[in-house]
Enzyme design. Structure first.
Site, PDB file in Angstrom:
ATOM      1  N   ASP A 177      60.624  -6.546 -33.661  1.00  0.00           N
ATOM      2  CA  ASP A 177      60.134  -6.746 -35.017  1.00  0.00           C
ATOM      3  C   ASP A 177      59.912  -5.387 -35.674  1.00  0.00           C
ATOM      4  O   ASP A 177      59.297  -4.493 -35.079  1.00  0.00           O
ATOM      5  CB  ASP A 177      58.822  -7.538 -34.979  1.00  0.00           C
ATOM      6  CG  ASP A 177      58.383  -7.972 -36.362  1.00  0.00           C
ATOM      7  OD1 ASP A 177      58.785  -9.054 -36.792  1.00  0.00           O
ATOM      8  OD2 ASP A 177      57.620  -7.221 -37.002  1.00  0.00           O
ATOM      9  N   ASN A 185      59.790  -3.922 -48.579  1.00  0.00           N
ATOM     10  CA  ASN A 185      60.216  -4.912 -49.566  1.00  0.00           C
ATOM     11  C   ASN A 185      59.336  -4.880 -50.815  1.00  0.00           C
ATOM     12  O   ASN A 185      59.828  -4.962 -51.947  1.00  0.00           O
ATOM     13  CB  ASN A 185      60.185  -6.314 -48.955  1.00  0.00           C
ATOM     14  CG  ASN A 185      61.425  -6.615 -48.137  1.00  0.00           C
ATOM     15  OD1 ASN A 185      62.475  -6.008 -48.333  1.00  0.00           O
ATOM     16  ND2 ASN A 185      61.315  -7.549 -47.210  1.00  0.00           N
ATOM     17  N   HIS A 190      63.959  -5.959 -52.231  1.00  0.00           N
ATOM     18  CA  HIS A 190      64.653  -6.589 -51.103  1.00  0.00           C
ATOM     19  C   HIS A 190      66.015  -5.956 -50.803  1.00  0.00           C
ATOM     20  O   HIS A 190      66.482  -6.018 -49.665  1.00  0.00           O
ATOM     21  CB  HIS A 190      64.808  -8.090 -51.365  1.00  0.00           C
ATOM     22  CG  HIS A 190      63.513  -8.835 -51.260  1.00  0.00           C
ATOM     23  ND1 HIS A 190      62.985  -9.226 -50.049  1.00  0.00           N
ATOM     24  CD2 HIS A 190      62.616  -9.220 -52.201  1.00  0.00           C
ATOM     25  CE1 HIS A 190      61.830  -9.847 -50.248  1.00  0.00           C
ATOM     26  NE2 HIS A 190      61.582  -9.849 -51.550  1.00  0.00           N
ATOM     27  N   ASP A 194      67.106  -5.018 -47.169  1.00  0.00           N
ATOM     28  CA  ASP A 194      68.366  -5.475 -46.568  1.00  0.00           C
ATOM     29  C   ASP A 194      69.150  -4.311 -45.979  1.00  0.00           C
ATOM     30  O   ASP A 194      69.752  -4.421 -44.904  1.00  0.00           O
ATOM     31  CB  ASP A 194      69.221  -6.189 -47.615  1.00  0.00           C
ATOM     32  CG  ASP A 194      68.672  -7.558 -48.006  1.00  0.00           C
ATOM     33  OD1 ASP A 194      67.733  -8.030 -47.335  1.00  0.00           O
ATOM     34  OD2 ASP A 194      69.196  -8.141 -48.972  1.00  0.00           O
ATOM     35  N   GLU A 220      62.636 -10.067 -40.429  1.00  0.00           N
ATOM     36  CA  GLU A 220      62.804  -8.757 -39.778  1.00  0.00           C
ATOM     37  C   GLU A 220      62.652  -8.875 -38.270  1.00  0.00           C
ATOM     38  O   GLU A 220      62.369  -7.900 -37.593  1.00  0.00           O
ATOM     39  CB  GLU A 220      61.789  -7.752 -40.334  1.00  0.00           C
ATOM     40  CG  GLU A 220      60.353  -7.993 -39.961  1.00  0.00           C
ATOM     41  CD  GLU A 220      59.601  -8.904 -40.928  1.00  0.00           C
ATOM     42  OE1 GLU A 220      58.364  -8.783 -40.994  1.00  0.00           O
ATOM     43  OE2 GLU A 220      60.244  -9.727 -41.606  1.00  0.00           O
TER      44      GLU A 220
END
Length: 298
Positions: A177, A185, A190, A194, A220
């Site tokens: 993680d 974000n 975003h 990404d 994530e």
């Protein structure tokens, strides 16, 4: 991928690969595609070793129908071509509506196993490439190109079934993680997030072995399934990934940033009954990594 690495009936649209498969052009292997019945759309790519179809958990391709025998039939390679053989099943194996004991497979043949119908597509048929690309798209995460959660859980089920049968078989699961990913974000948007996920996926994928399964299973969150791998070996491999991510410079907005990740590692234990227990064990280790400072493997 390990032989028969997928097997759960609810997971439609999957691809089952046998080890050391015979191939023509890349992505154009001979295959059997389910066109009617349970697991509609699934694709089986046989290899040089016989591949068993049946109801049993340890069948290479499992179809959970009561009318199918535990080991119903098998597909095998002989003198450069694939054959199908009934294994003494109760309801028999049918090829183009004829009951068979053993017969060669030809392009376009229809194999019926109870209510399930499979179509054989030989490697010379352009349709084989179509099915390969179609099924690849169903098991991949669209953003990162890694396997998706659905595929990962099917792989984990099969590996767990093997671990239940063989007490000497070591199966490791890692949950990874990204640390403070929500902040990225929230502050940069975003698209920036990404970009980080895609770069991290490339770093991790470059360090896993061919037999391993790396998947994106959440926003994530990633899973790494390590067959035939002991706990300490798994930790060393994931530590290599963690260090590589920490060393990497991520361009976010107008500045360079350092990104870290935390990971939890668990192995299959003899008392476990389902993959949910293994997932929970890895999650507990991930929580330990997060709560003890992040950027570590526990």
């Amino acid at each position: 991928m390990n032989k028969g690495s997928e097997q759960q009936p609810p997971t439609d649209g999957e691809t089952v690969l046998a080890e050391t498969g015979r191939t023509g052009n890349e992505g154009h292997e001979s295959c059997l595609v389910i066109i009617r019945g349970a697991r509609l759309g699934s694709r089986i790519v046989p290899g040089e070793e016989p591949l068993t179809i049946g109801r049993a958990m340890d069948a290479d391709f499992q179809i959970s129908e009561r009318s199918i025998s535990r080991y119903h039939c098998r597909v095998f390679l002989k003198e450069g071509r694939y054959w199908i053989e009934d294994l003494g099943s109760t309801n028999h194996t049918w090829l183009n509506d004829e009951q068979i004991e053993r017969a060669p497979l030809r392009d376009g043949d229809l194999v019926r196993v109870s209510q399930t119908v499979l179509k054989f597509v030989d490697e010379g048929n352009i349709e084989a490439g179509y099915h390969s690309e179609l099924h690849e798209s169903t098991i991949r995460d669209t953003l990162t190109g890694l396997y998706n959660r659905r595929h990962a859980m099917a792989v984990l089920e099969k590996e767990a079934a093997r671990a239940r049968r063989d007490q000497d078989y070591s199966l490791a699961l890692v949950i990874l993680d990204l640390d403070f990913f929500k902040d990225i974000n929230d502050e940069y948007g975003h698209l920036a997030g990404d970009s980080v996920l895609k770069r991290l996926s490339t770093i991790a994928a470059d360090r896993v072995r061919g037999s391993d399964t790396l998947a994106r299973i959440g926003g994530e969150e990633f899973a790494l399934i390590l067959p035939d791998t002991a706990l300490e070996e798994a930790r060393l491999l994931v530590e290599d990934i963690r260090k590589a991510v920490e060393r990497e410079t991520f361009r976010i907005g107008e500045a360079d940033h350092t990104i870290t990740l935390s990971a939890g590692v668990a192995t299959w234990q003899s008392h476990m009954q389902s993959i949910s227990e293994l997932l929970q064990a890895a999650d507990r280790q991930l929580y330990e990594a997060k709560s003890s400072g992040r950027n570590r493997v526990c």
